[in-house]
Structure formats: structure tokens, C-alpha cells
Design a protein around this motif. Structure first.
Motif, PDB file in Angstrom:
ATOM      1  N   ALA A 141      -8.340  -5.953   3.260  1.00  0.00           N
ATOM      2  CA  ALA A 141      -7.350  -6.654   4.080  1.00  0.00           C
ATOM      3  C   ALA A 141      -7.187  -5.957   5.428  1.00  0.00           C
ATOM      4  CB  ALA A 141      -6.009  -6.725   3.353  1.00  0.00           C
ATOM      5  N   LEU A 142      -7.201  -4.642   5.424  1.00  0.00           N
ATOM      6  CA  LEU A 142      -7.078  -3.890   6.670  1.00  0.00           C
ATOM      7  C   LEU A 142      -8.284  -4.155   7.576  1.00  0.00           C
ATOM      8  CD1 LEU A 142      -5.415  -1.858   8.287  1.00  0.00           C
ATOM      9  CD2 LEU A 142      -6.674  -0.043   7.139  1.00  0.00           C
ATOM     10  N   LYS A 143      -9.473  -4.202   6.981  1.00  0.00           N
ATOM     11  CA  LYS A 143     -10.679  -4.501   7.764  1.00  0.00           C
ATOM     12  C   LYS A 143     -10.585  -5.905   8.364  1.00  0.00           C
ATOM     13  CE  LYS A 143     -15.701  -4.961   7.518  1.00  0.00           C
ATOM     14  NZ  LYS A 143     -15.672  -5.891   8.610  1.00  0.00           N
ATOM     15  N   THR A 198      -5.182  12.100   5.617  1.00  0.00           N
ATOM     16  CA  THR A 198      -6.452  11.395   5.448  1.00  0.00           C
ATOM     17  C   THR A 198      -6.326   9.981   5.999  1.00  0.00           C
ATOM     18  OG1 THR A 198      -6.869  12.628   3.414  1.00  0.00           O
ATOM     19  CG2 THR A 198      -8.155  10.632   3.735  1.00  0.00           C
ATOM     20  N   PRO A 199      -7.253   9.549   6.844  1.00  0.00           N
ATOM     21  CA  PRO A 199      -7.203   8.154   7.300  1.00  0.00           C
ATOM     22  C   PRO A 199      -7.311   7.201   6.108  1.00  0.00           C
ATOM     23  CG  PRO A 199      -8.807   9.414   8.571  1.00  0.00           C
ATOM     24  CD  PRO A 199      -8.371  10.285   7.428  1.00  0.00           C
ATOM     25  N   LEU A 200      -6.637   6.078   6.205  1.00  0.00           N
ATOM     26  CA  LEU A 200      -6.614   5.129   5.088  1.00  0.00           C
ATOM     27  C   LEU A 200      -8.010   4.701   4.652  1.00  0.00           C
ATOM     28  CD1 LEU A 200      -3.604   2.948   6.215  1.00  0.00           C
ATOM     29  CD2 LEU A 200      -3.673   4.501   4.268  1.00  0.00           C
ATOM     30  N   HIS A 201      -8.924   4.546   5.593  1.00  0.00           N
ATOM     31  CA  HIS A 201     -10.263   4.069   5.223  1.00  0.00           C
ATOM     32  C   HIS A 201     -11.082   5.132   4.478  1.00  0.00           C
ATOM     33  CE1 HIS A 201     -11.181   6.097   9.037  1.00  0.00           C
ATOM     34  NE2 HIS A 201     -12.413   6.211   8.583  1.00  0.00           N
ATOM     35  N   LYS A 202     -10.612   6.377   4.474  1.00  0.00           N
ATOM     36  CA  LYS A 202     -11.338   7.443   3.777  1.00  0.00           C
ATOM     37  C   LYS A 202     -10.708   7.829   2.441  1.00  0.00           C
ATOM     38  CE  LYS A 202     -13.534   9.641   7.711  1.00  0.00           C
ATOM     39  NZ  LYS A 202     -13.764  10.909   8.407  1.00  0.00           N
ATOM     40  N   TYR A 236       0.824  -1.210   0.000  1.00  0.00           N
ATOM     41  CA  TYR A 236       0.000   0.000   0.000  1.00  0.00           C
ATOM     42  C   TYR A 236       0.857   1.258   0.000  1.00  0.00           C
ATOM     43  CZ  TYR A 236       0.902   0.420   5.019  1.00  0.00           C
ATOM     44  OH  TYR A 236       1.501   0.555   6.236  1.00  0.00           O
ATOM     45  N   HIS A 237       2.017   1.186  -0.623  1.00  0.00           N
ATOM     46  CA  HIS A 237       2.954   2.307  -0.590  1.00  0.00           C
ATOM     47  C   HIS A 237       2.315   3.614  -1.058  1.00  0.00           C
ATOM     48  CE1 HIS A 237       6.701   4.486  -0.671  1.00  0.00           C
ATOM     49  NE2 HIS A 237       6.406   4.876  -1.896  1.00  0.00           N
ATOM     50  N   PRO A 272      -6.584  -1.950  -6.346  1.00  0.00           N
ATOM     51  CA  PRO A 272      -5.635  -2.148  -5.255  1.00  0.00           C
ATOM     52  C   PRO A 272      -6.065  -1.464  -3.952  1.00  0.00           C
ATOM     53  CG  PRO A 272      -4.467  -1.583  -7.262  1.00  0.00           C
ATOM     54  CD  PRO A 272      -5.932  -1.402  -7.544  1.00  0.00           C
ATOM     55  N   LEU A 273      -6.667  -0.297  -4.072  1.00  0.00           N
ATOM     56  CA  LEU A 273      -7.113   0.411  -2.873  1.00  0.00           C
ATOM     57  C   LEU A 273      -8.208  -0.384  -2.161  1.00  0.00           C
ATOM     58  CD1 LEU A 273      -6.709   2.941  -1.172  1.00  0.00           C
ATOM     59  CD2 LEU A 273      -8.364   4.106  -2.621  1.00  0.00           C
ATOM     60  N   ASP A 274      -9.142  -0.946  -2.917  1.00  0.00           N
ATOM     61  CA  ASP A 274     -10.196  -1.774  -2.316  1.00  0.00           C
ATOM     62  C   ASP A 274      -9.613  -3.030  -1.672  1.00  0.00           C
ATOM     63  OD1 ASP A 274     -12.194  -0.007  -3.017  1.00  0.00           O
ATOM     64  OD2 ASP A 274     -12.789  -1.118  -4.820  1.00  0.00           O
TER      65      ASP A 274
END
Length: 65
Positions: A57-59, A27-31, A15-16, A50-52
Motif C-alpha cells: 500500500a505504501l508503494k 529502520t525505514p519502513l521498507h526495510k 501499521y501501528h 500485514p507487513l507485506d
């Protein structure tokens, strides 16, 4: 018996670019939203796929905590 530790591993995709944008924009990653971003004169593209994958994966990781 307890679950095997190897069943607890979660793969987190690279997620570079997302990390650079999140840090620069605060900005928080989830936003984060996909699309082109201007970071100190450099164009950084956040693609939706890739963002999704990273957000999912983070969730999954957070749900295991």
C-alpha cells in the motif's frame, strides 16, 4: 475531463506495530523484516502478511505522488 477524486484514494492498512518498531530501531519502513522484536522490554510481533500489505500500500501511495 479529469479523473474523479474518489478514484485517487488509496487505503493504507493499520501499521501501528510496524511504526513503533521502525521508530524505535530507526529502520525505514521498507526495510522492516517480520518477526518478534523487543521494544523496551515488550515483545512486538511483526507478522509477514500485514507487513507485506502495508509495504504494498505504501508503494502504491508513493507511485501516485
Amino acid at each position: 475531463p479529469k479523473e474523479s477524486p474518489t478514484n485517487s484514494f488509496i487505503e493504507i492498512p493499520d501499521y501501528h506495530s510496524a511504526c513503533v518498531v521502525a521508530t524505535h530501531e530507526g529502520t525505514p519502513l521498507h526495510k522492516l523484516k517480520p518477526g518478534p522484536k523487543n521494544i523496551v522490554g515488550e515483545c512486538v510481533q511483526l507478522n509477514p502478511g500485514p507487513l507485506d500489505r502495508y509495504k504494498n500500500a505504501l508503494k502504491q501511495f508513493v507511485d501516485c505522488l
